[in-house]
Write a protein that holds these residues in place. Sequence first.
Motif, PDB file in Angstrom:
ATOM      1  N   ILE A  43       0.970  -1.164  -0.218  1.00 20.76           N
ATOM      2  CA  ILE A  43      -0.057  -0.001   0.021  1.00 20.76           C
ATOM      3  C   ILE A  43       0.786   1.284   0.134  1.00 20.76           C
ATOM      4  O   ILE A  43       0.536   2.208  -0.711  1.00 20.76           O
ATOM      5  N   ASP A  44       1.960   1.184   0.831  1.00 18.79           N
ATOM      6  CA  ASP A  44       2.778   2.243   0.870  1.00 18.79           C
ATOM      7  C   ASP A  44       3.456   2.610  -0.528  1.00 18.79           C
ATOM      8  O   ASP A  44       3.729   3.905  -1.039  1.00 18.79           O
ATOM      9  N   HIS A  50      -4.174   6.160  -0.879  1.00 22.87           N
ATOM     10  CA  HIS A  50      -3.980   7.606  -0.096  1.00 22.87           C
ATOM     11  C   HIS A  50      -4.304   7.168   1.458  1.00 22.87           C
ATOM     12  O   HIS A  50      -3.752   7.733   2.253  1.00 22.87           O
ATOM     13  N   ALA A  51      -5.092   6.174   1.938  1.00 22.11           N
ATOM     14  CA  ALA A  51      -5.337   5.686   3.188  1.00 22.11           C
ATOM     15  C   ALA A  51      -5.740   4.245   3.402  1.00 22.11           C
ATOM     16  O   ALA A  51      -6.129   3.674   2.416  1.00 22.11           O
ATOM     17  N   ARG A  95       3.514   4.833   6.369  1.00 24.39           N
ATOM     18  CA  ARG A  95       3.496   6.093   6.208  1.00 24.39           C
ATOM     19  C   ARG A  95       2.217   6.773   5.858  1.00 24.39           C
ATOM     20  O   ARG A  95       2.102   7.926   6.084  1.00 24.39           O
ATOM     21  N   LYS A  96       1.326   5.907   5.528  1.00 24.51           N
ATOM     22  CA  LYS A  96      -0.172   6.439   4.910  1.00 24.51           C
ATOM     23  C   LYS A  96      -0.861   6.439   6.418  1.00 24.51           C
ATOM     24  O   LYS A  96      -0.774   5.535   6.905  1.00 24.51           O
ATOM     25  N   PRO A  97      -2.005   7.322   6.287  1.00 28.25           N
ATOM     26  CA  PRO A  97      -2.922   7.280   7.566  1.00 28.25           C
ATOM     27  C   PRO A  97      -3.667   5.629   7.435  1.00 28.25           C
ATOM     28  O   PRO A  97      -4.114   5.237   6.414  1.00 28.25           O
ATOM     29  N   VAL A 205      -0.907  14.868   3.601  1.00 31.40           N
ATOM     30  CA  VAL A 205      -1.446  14.038   4.544  1.00 31.40           C
ATOM     31  C   VAL A 205       0.025  13.383   4.976  1.00 31.40           C
ATOM     32  O   VAL A 205       0.027  13.043   6.296  1.00 31.40           O
ATOM     33  N   LEU A 206       0.819  12.802   4.408  1.00 31.48           N
ATOM     34  CA  LEU A 206       1.759  12.159   4.976  1.00 31.48           C
ATOM     35  C   LEU A 206       2.760  12.999   5.653  1.00 31.48           C
ATOM     36  O   LEU A 206       3.137  12.365   6.724  1.00 31.48           O
ATOM     37  N   ALA A 207       2.805  14.197   5.295  1.00 29.62           N
ATOM     38  CA  ALA A 207       3.773  15.205   6.047  1.00 29.62           C
ATOM     39  C   ALA A 207       3.070  15.508   7.555  1.00 29.62           C
ATOM     40  O   ALA A 207       3.610  15.405   8.453  1.00 29.62           O
TER      41      ALA A 207
END
Length: 258
Positions: A43-44, A50-51, A95-97, A205-207
């Motif tokens: 997924i990353d 994105h999530a 890294r993603k939500p 979002v990542l940041a």
Amino acid sequence: MNSHPVVFEQDGHVALLRLASANQLNPLTDELVDALVAALRRIDADPSIHAAVLMGSSKAFAAGADIAAMSKLDYASVFQQDYIGRNWDAIRTFRKPLIAAINGYALGGGCELTMLCDIAIASDDAVFGQPEVRLGIVPGAGGTQRLPRAVGKSMAMQLCLTGASISATEALEIGLVSKVVSGDKLLPEAMSMAHEIAAHSLPVVLAIKEAVNRSFETSLAEGLLFERRIFHAGFALQDQTEGMNAFLERRQPNFVNG
């Protein structure tokens, strides 16, 4: 990825991962955790996602570690294999939500897995706890470290030292989860939140996730400096220009994730 013990589905920019052990209590075996880590890494690496939402079975998110396997281990083997650290640490670096949709039991490793996720939504029948003390062992996947940061020292001590469980309502009151809904609304609520997050600029979002997580690792002064530098860097993004122009023009932004 559509195979036991972790089932993968994708809905637009959101991935859904289901812990699907043959045992509906989803004991956190090495096989299951390895499969979860592999899914998260894919997924990353996938720019279309994105999530993600992580959920278990109708009976349990995850009812704890694989006690049958653990009972056969000794110090030399767990130390040399880096038991738990070997694969669990990889979940922390996703890294993603990641939204946890918790139904039924989230005990021991299940509670610790909840805390590794970024947002936790629970059904009203969910049960949380760190019962390791009753097995004659210390929590090993963050129960003594993430739990105090999530709920404070006194409640963390109570849960870890007594091994007692708490309800979803109690978990909400102490801040272990952010929302409690009925069982039939659990997955729709989690997916809806994930889609809302996924609609935003992916680099932003990542940041944000990185910055919030940094707050647990540094002093306030260092954390504020880190946040400021990420804030400044955001002005190099096309999405910053688009987002602010869309606000001024009273329209929805069209983010390009760059």
